[in-house]
Design a protein around this motif. Structure first.
Motif, short mmCIF file in Angstrom:
data_model
loop_
_atom_site.label_atom_id
_atom_site.label_comp_id
_atom_site.label_asym_id
_atom_site.label_seq_id
_atom_site.Cartn_x
_atom_site.Cartn_y
_atom_site.Cartn_z
N PRO A 118 69.45 40.64 25.54
CA PRO A 118 69.77 39.22 25.39
C PRO A 118 69.98 38.60 26.76
CG PRO A 118 71.70 40.57 24.91
CD PRO A 118 70.55 41.51 25.13
N PHE A 119 69.60 37.34 26.90
CA PHE A 119 69.77 36.67 28.19
C PHE A 119 70.70 35.50 28.03
CE2 PHE A 119 66.07 39.18 29.04
CZ PHE A 119 66.28 39.58 30.33
N PRO A 120 71.60 35.26 28.99
CA PRO A 120 71.74 36.03 30.22
C PRO A 120 72.38 37.39 29.94
CG PRO A 120 73.47 34.40 30.12
CD PRO A 120 72.59 34.17 28.92
N SER A 121 72.07 38.35 30.79
CA SER A 121 72.65 39.70 30.73
C SER A 121 73.14 40.05 32.11
CB SER A 121 71.57 40.71 30.31
OG SER A 121 71.80 41.17 29.02
N ASN A 122 73.98 41.09 32.18
CA ASN A 122 74.46 41.54 33.49
C ASN A 122 73.89 42.91 33.81
OD1 ASN A 122 76.09 43.49 32.21
ND2 ASN A 122 77.77 42.02 32.04
N LEU A 123 74.14 43.36 35.01
CA LEU A 123 73.61 44.64 35.47
C LEU A 123 74.16 45.80 34.62
CD1 LEU A 123 71.83 46.09 37.49
CD2 LEU A 123 73.77 46.17 39.05
N GLY A 124 75.41 45.71 34.20
CA GLY A 124 75.99 46.75 33.36
C GLY A 124 75.25 46.90 32.04
N ALA A 125 74.90 45.78 31.43
CA ALA A 125 74.16 45.82 30.16
C ALA A 125 72.77 46.42 30.36
CB ALA A 125 74.04 44.41 29.57
N ALA A 126 72.13 46.08 31.47
CA ALA A 126 70.82 46.64 31.75
C ALA A 126 70.91 48.14 32.00
CB ALA A 126 70.20 45.95 32.95
N ALA A 127 71.92 48.56 32.76
CA ALA A 127 72.10 49.99 33.03
C ALA A 127 72.36 50.76 31.74
CB ALA A 127 73.24 50.20 34.01
N GLU A 128 73.17 50.19 30.87
CA GLU A 128 73.46 50.85 29.59
C GLU A 128 72.21 50.94 28.73
OE1 GLU A 128 76.16 50.04 25.65
OE2 GLU A 128 76.98 49.45 27.60
N ALA A 129 71.43 49.88 28.67
CA ALA A 129 70.19 49.88 27.88
C ALA A 129 69.18 50.91 28.42
CB ALA A 129 69.56 48.50 27.88
N LEU A 130 69.22 51.13 29.74
CA LEU A 130 68.30 52.07 30.36
C LEU A 130 68.84 53.50 30.38
CD1 LEU A 130 67.17 49.83 33.33
CD2 LEU A 130 65.74 50.55 31.39
N GLY A 131 69.99 53.71 29.75
CA GLY A 131 70.56 55.04 29.67
C GLY A 131 71.56 55.37 30.77
N GLY A 132 72.19 54.34 31.28
CA GLY A 132 73.22 54.57 32.30
C GLY A 132 72.65 54.70 33.69
#
Length: 132
Positions: A118-132
């Protein structure tokens, strides 16, 4: 990315140009970062042995610090020996692992995952979605 006090950063963000004794001098900082409190810091990374051999950076250090101050920022010198100690060492290892994931063969999968955030998103959400 792993320092909670850092709001944003850029690598080799700009080149400072000034004149010294009739000669044009140039300097490109390694990193420009902004803290969550709004402070701007330019960081330079040097080998400890190189700095020991030339502590004024060829007579440019004072001018570099003045150029940073003119931009409302401060200048920091980080040595390779500093980076090899905790907590910076574990941060560098995490960054290296992250960069490895960004290899070309993973671009399609990364793109697919990120476009579903979902946008806007933060770096933490992206890292979590990519598996940490």
């Amino acid at each position: 990315d792993f320092d909670p006090d850092v709001a944003q950063f850029g690598v080799q963000p700009e080149t400072f140009v000034w004149t010294d004794a009739g000669r044009q001098r140039r300097y490109t900082p390694d990193i420009r970062l902004e803290t969550v409190g709004g402070e701007v810091i330019y960081r330079q990374v040097k080998l400890a042995t190189r700095l020991a051999a030339d502590p004024t950076l060829g007579g440019r250090l004072r001018a570099i610090e003045a150029e940073c101050a003119a931009r409302g920022a401060r200048h920091e010198m980080w040595l390779d020996t500093d980076i090899r100690r905790q907590p910076r060492l574990s941060n560098a290892r995490r960054l290296r692992a992250t960069v490895a994931v960004l290899a070309a063969e993973n671009h399609h999968a990364i793109h697919t995952i990120i476009t579903r955030l979902p946008f806007p998103s933060n770096l933490g959400a992206a890292a979590e979605a990519l598996g940490g």
